[in-house]
Design a protein around this motif. Structure first.
Motif: not given
Length: 141
Positions: A16-34, A64-72
Motif C-alpha cells: 500500500y505504501n508503494i502504491a500510495q506514494l508512487y501512484l499519487e505523486f511519482p515525481t519530485r515536482e509532484d511532491v513540491n507542487l503540493f 489529510h494523511d496524504v499531506n503528511i506523506d507528502l511532507i515526509m
C-alpha cells in the motif's frame, strides 16, 4: 509462505505504501507542487519567532494523511523507492528510515527549539524524532 494475519497485514501495508506514494505523486515536482505553500507558512511563523517579531507560540494545521506523506517525502524521510526496497528485501516490519504512510489521526509536529543563540527544527512523527536533514532517533514519551 505467510504464517499469520499480522505478517500478511505487514506485507500488504508495504505494498500500500508503494502504491500510495508512487501512484499519487511519482515525481519530485509532484511532491513540491503540493508542499511548497505549507512550508512557506511554517517557515513564516518560525522566522517571526527567531527575529522576535512574531508572538506566535503554537500553530495547528489539520490535513489529510496524504499531506503528511507528502511532507515526509519532501523532507527525504519517506519515498516509494524505500518501500520498494523494503519489499524486495523482505523487510516488512516498520523501520524508522522508511516509515509507513500516515494512518488516520497521525500527528506530525515541527518544533523550533532555541539553545543559546542557535535555533533548531525537530520533526516528531509517531514515536520517532527526526532532525531535519538527519536520521531518526528514538523518542520516549
Amino acid at each position: 509462505m505467510i504464517d499469520t494475519k499480522s505478517e500478511l497485514w505487514s506485507r500488504m501495508r508495504v505494498m500500500y505504501n508503494i502504491a500510495q506514494l508512487y501512484l499519487e505523486f511519482p515525481t519530485r515536482e509532484d511532491v513540491n507542487l503540493f508542499t511548497t505553500k505549507t512550508y512557506h507558512d511554517i517557515l513564516k511563523f518560525m522566522e517571526g519567532t527567531v527575529t522576535g517579531q512574531g508572538p506566535t507560540k503554537w500553530v495547528t494545521y489539520s490535513a489529510h494523511d496524504v499531506n503528511i506523506d507528502l511532507i515526509m517525502t519532501q523532507l527525504g524521510l519517506n519515498s516509494w523507492k524505500c518501500h520498494l526496497e523494503r519489499y524486495k528485501e523482505g523487510k516488512f516490519d516498520q523501520i524508522p528510515s522508511c516509515p509507513n504512510t500516515a494512518k488516520f489521526a497521525s500527528t506530525l509536529i515541527f518544533e523550533l527549539e532555541q539553545i543559546a543563540n542557535d535555533f533548531f527544527v525537530t520533526l516528531r512523527y509517531e514515536d520517532e524524532v527526526y532532525k531535519i536533514g538527519g536520521e531518526a532517533v528514538s523518542y520516549t514519551h
